[in-house]
Write a protein that holds these residues in place. Structure first.
Motif, short mmCIF file in Angstrom:
data_model
loop_
_atom_site.label_atom_id
_atom_site.label_comp_id
_atom_site.label_asym_id
_atom_site.label_seq_id
_atom_site.Cartn_x
_atom_site.Cartn_y
_atom_site.Cartn_z
N GLN A 279 0.72 -1.16 -0.20
CA GLN A 279 0.04 0.10 0.19
C GLN A 279 0.79 1.46 -0.04
O GLN A 279 1.87 1.39 1.06
CB GLN A 279 -0.84 0.21 1.20
CG GLN A 279 -1.66 -1.27 1.44
CD GLN A 279 -1.85 -1.69 2.80
OE1 GLN A 279 -2.09 -1.04 3.53
NE2 GLN A 279 -1.88 -2.98 3.09
N ALA B 84 1.63 3.85 3.29
CA ALA B 84 1.58 3.32 4.46
C ALA B 84 2.56 3.48 5.43
O ALA B 84 3.77 3.66 5.23
CB ALA B 84 1.40 1.58 4.25
N LYS C 110 -1.22 -0.61 6.29
CA LYS C 110 -2.44 0.33 6.93
C LYS C 110 -3.58 -0.79 7.48
O LYS C 110 -4.49 -0.54 8.40
CB LYS C 110 -3.23 1.24 5.83
CG LYS C 110 -2.39 2.21 5.35
CD LYS C 110 -3.13 3.03 4.06
CE LYS C 110 -2.39 4.12 3.43
NZ LYS C 110 -2.86 4.74 2.32
N ARG C 111 -3.61 -2.11 6.96
CA ARG C 111 -4.07 -3.15 7.54
C ARG C 111 -3.46 -4.00 8.40
O ARG C 111 -2.66 -4.85 7.85
CB ARG C 111 -4.81 -3.72 6.30
CG ARG C 111 -5.67 -2.65 5.84
CD ARG C 111 -6.22 -3.17 4.34
NE ARG C 111 -7.08 -2.31 3.83
CZ ARG C 111 -6.90 -0.89 3.04
NH1 ARG C 111 -5.58 -0.82 3.25
NH2 ARG C 111 -7.92 -0.22 2.78
N ARG D 295 -11.57 -7.80 7.38
CA ARG D 295 -11.35 -6.42 6.67
C ARG D 295 -10.17 -6.74 5.58
O ARG D 295 -10.44 -6.29 4.45
CB ARG D 295 -10.89 -5.43 7.56
CG ARG D 295 -10.53 -4.25 7.12
CD ARG D 295 -9.95 -3.19 8.15
NE ARG D 295 -9.46 -1.94 7.45
CZ ARG D 295 -8.42 -1.26 8.01
NH1 ARG D 295 -7.95 -1.52 9.07
NH2 ARG D 295 -8.33 0.13 7.26
N TYR E 192 -10.44 -6.89 1.47
CA TYR E 192 -9.58 -5.67 0.86
C TYR E 192 -8.95 -6.33 -0.40
O TYR E 192 -8.63 -5.98 -1.49
CB TYR E 192 -8.54 -5.21 2.01
CG TYR E 192 -7.48 -4.68 1.17
CD1 TYR E 192 -7.68 -3.30 0.65
CD2 TYR E 192 -6.21 -5.15 1.28
CE1 TYR E 192 -6.43 -2.72 0.06
CE2 TYR E 192 -4.97 -4.69 0.74
CZ TYR E 192 -5.25 -3.40 -0.19
OH TYR E 192 -4.32 -2.68 -0.48
N GLU F 56 -6.58 1.00 -4.86
CA GLU F 56 -6.12 1.38 -3.31
C GLU F 56 -7.27 2.62 -3.02
O GLU F 56 -7.99 2.50 -2.07
CB GLU F 56 -4.73 1.63 -2.98
CG GLU F 56 -4.48 1.99 -1.67
CD GLU F 56 -4.51 0.84 -0.64
OE1 GLU F 56 -4.72 1.00 0.50
OE2 GLU F 56 -4.18 -0.21 -1.27
N GLU F 57 -7.09 3.55 -3.92
CA GLU F 57 -7.99 4.91 -3.45
C GLU F 57 -9.57 4.61 -3.53
O GLU F 57 -10.08 5.07 -2.52
CB GLU F 57 -7.62 5.77 -4.46
CG GLU F 57 -6.31 6.63 -4.44
CD GLU F 57 -5.26 5.44 -5.26
OE1 GLU F 57 -5.84 4.56 -5.96
OE2 GLU F 57 -4.07 5.71 -5.15
N GLU G 226 -9.95 2.69 -0.04
CA GLU G 226 -10.13 3.51 0.91
C GLU G 226 -11.25 4.41 1.16
O GLU G 226 -11.96 4.69 2.16
CB GLU G 226 -8.93 4.24 0.97
CG GLU G 226 -7.51 3.29 1.37
CD GLU G 226 -6.35 4.19 1.31
OE1 GLU G 226 -6.25 5.33 1.14
OE2 GLU G 226 -5.31 3.57 1.78
N GLU H 299 -14.23 2.58 2.28
CA GLU H 299 -14.14 2.02 3.67
C GLU H 299 -14.37 3.29 4.55
O GLU H 299 -14.71 3.20 5.79
CB GLU H 299 -12.65 1.70 3.86
CG GLU H 299 -12.43 0.37 3.54
CD GLU H 299 -11.12 -0.25 3.81
OE1 GLU H 299 -11.05 -1.39 3.65
OE2 GLU H 299 -10.23 0.53 3.94
N ALA H 300 -13.91 4.56 4.05
CA ALA H 300 -14.17 5.83 4.86
C ALA H 300 -15.63 6.37 4.98
O ALA H 300 -15.99 7.34 5.41
CB ALA H 300 -13.24 6.91 4.54
#
Length: 517
Positions: free
Chosen positions: A80, A83, A328-329, A487, A491, A501-502, A505, A508-509
């Protein structure tokens, strides 16, 4: 020179006299053996094995179902961008492996297959596979609750996830006690087990191949010079921090694995006709009522003991290294970490055992007969060396190189573990870190001239005491790890489906996913 030798002997004796009573008392508690169907079983080994069984069941055999994903993560498929962390997945893995792969893989395994018979190998593999689940849990938590500092460096490990994680679940006081107990236990082992013992044993093998009593390294001056050189090498790496450690171990661990496993394969290749019988002895001995010491239970106990002592699953040491990964995970590194017991126990320990069983040297046969009469083997390294000599007459020199590489890698990694536990108690100031590094390197030199056997024995007790504090917390925090695993599985599924990735994310947000470029 004689005066210097007598001085070190006097110091050794004085420290032993002072520490022996405490070490004996403490060791009897930590390694207390419970009666078990006509034999005895160390409760601490049972503690580690039960944890592996519980986490294997709780996570639905994650070490089997997700091992392919673990290998893809190590290769960097799901890296990622941006990260937080200091090293990539592969460097974090090799850093942790360098702390577990050591003399136990050479000497300890030899003793296991001598006392427990060839069948101990089978149970060693089983315990290694169970340990993969425990390692997954603790290393996921290591990343989940790590502290990323302003300069980009990372601090993680059981002292952080036990304190923070247990507080989240409403057990803050218990978490602080577990964290402090774990950190102190690991710090003590860092000085005397992960440091002094490694230097002492690598020097012993070096002396063996350079003239024994007549070796220059058997003199006080030669020993001091060896200790000083090792201390300088270790200091240069430790000063560079985790990035430097990751860079070194990512080269050192594969190198020492190639040297050692290559030698194992040479013995096996030169004794191909003995392979079927050796495999039969390993499988049959695991379930035969006629083992060397204690029948099937003797084989099981020795196998479990060796695996638990070797891969350190549940101890809490490995999460310190794995916490520095760029991710990040958290569960991505937990999955990578489950490969550690696989490499250490299932591959390297098994290769040692298979080599000894196939070679079937006179020294091993004699040691087995002595074990049947209740005598413990005197030197596991010698038994392994003899097995290799059946194929390679000059193998003691290869073994000396392997032992040295194992010792250096262990020193580097435990130096980092010790530093992180030290700063947990004394803070991250430059003065604090410098003090630790100086003390650690002084102990390196000390290990070259003195054995301090009582302190080494007590260090082993502290290492496994750390597992008591750590595993209690792992049971409380297992639901956190389950959420993190779900999670990561979602992913990686989306990444495999072509999402960026964007996009992941953003969803997820809770925002709108940007259009793919």
């Amino acid at each position: 020179m004689a005066e210097n030798e007598s001085w070190t002997e006097r110091v050794d004796e004085s420290i032993s006299n002072a520490v022996d009573p405490v070490a004996d008392w403490f060791g009897k508690i930590v390694f207390y053996e419970l009666p078990f169907f006509g034999t005895t079983f160390p409760w601490i080994v049972g503690w580690l094995v039960v944890a592996g069984l519980v986490f294997t069941a709780y996570f639905g055999f994650a070490q089997v179902r997700h091992i392919k994903l673990a290998f893809r993560l190590v290769r960097g498929r799901y890296d990622q961008k941006g990260a937080p962390g200091e090293v990539n997945h592969f460097q974090a893995l090799t850093s942790a492996v360098s702390g577990t792969v050591g003399l136990g893989n050479i000497a300890g395994v030899a003793i296991a297959v001598t006392v427990g018979g060839p069948g101990a190998t089978f149970w060693m593999i089983v315990c290694g596979l169970l340990g993969m689940a425990t390692k997954f849990v603790e290393c996921t938590l290591g990343v989940k609750y790590r502290e990323v500092h302003a300069d980009g460096t990372v601090s993680g490990g059981p002292m952080h996830y036990l304190r923070k994680g247990m507080a989240e679940r409403g057990f803050g006081t218990l978490g602080k006690v577990l964290a402090a107990g774990s950190a102190f236990s690991l710090l003590f082992f860092a000085f005397f087990g992960g440091n002094l013992f490694q230097v002492n044993q690598s020097l012993e093998q070096l002396q063996a191949v350079t003239g024994k009593e007549d070796s220059v390294f058997s003199t006080s001056g030669g020993a001091l010079a060896f200790g000083a050189v090792v201390a300088v090498l270790v200091a240069l790496v430790l000063i560079g921090g985790m990035r430097s450690i990751g860079a070194v171990t990512s080269r050192l661990v594969p190198a020492m694995a190639i040297v050692y496993v290559g030698a194992c394969l040479a013995v096996i290749a030169m004794n191909l006709g003995e392979v079927p019988a050796a495999v039969g002895a390993i499988i049959g001995g695991a379930f035969s009522p006629e083992g060397v010491a204690g029948g099937i239970l003797g084989a099981l106990i020795q196998g479990f003991r060796r695996a638990a002592f070797s891969n350190e699953a549940g101890i809490g040491s490995a999460p310190i290294a794995h916490s520095a990964v760029k991710t990040k995970r958290p569960a991505t590194e937990g999955l990578v970490a489950l490969l550690e017991p696989f490499v250490d126990t299932v591959i390297i320990c098994t290769m040692t055992a298979l080599t000894i069983v196939i070679a079937k040297t006179p020294s091993w046969e004699a040691a087995r007969e002595a074990a049947a009469d209740g005598s413990a083997p005197q030197s596991g390294v010698a038994l392994t060396s003899d097995a290799f000599e059946t194929a390679i007459s000059w193998f003691p020199y290869v073994l000396a190189v392997a032992v040295f590489l194992f010792a250096i890698s262990t020193l580097i990694t435990w130096g980092y573990y010790g530093l992180k536990t030290w700063t947990y108690f004394f803070g991250r100031s430059r003065a604090s870190e410098t003090t630790f590094n100086v003390l650690f390197c002084l102990v390196v030199v000390t290990g070259a001239v003195m054995s301090l056997g009582s302190l080494v024995e007590m260090a082993d007790s502290f290492l496994f005491l750390a597992a008591v504090f750590n595993i209690i917390g792992l049971y409380f925090l297992a639901p956190v790890v389950r959420r993190e695993l779900r999670r990561v599985l979602e992913y990686t599924r989306r990444r495999d489906a072509g999402e960026t990735e964007e996009q992941i994310e953003a969803t997820e947000a809770g925002g709108a996913a940007p259009l793919a470029k």
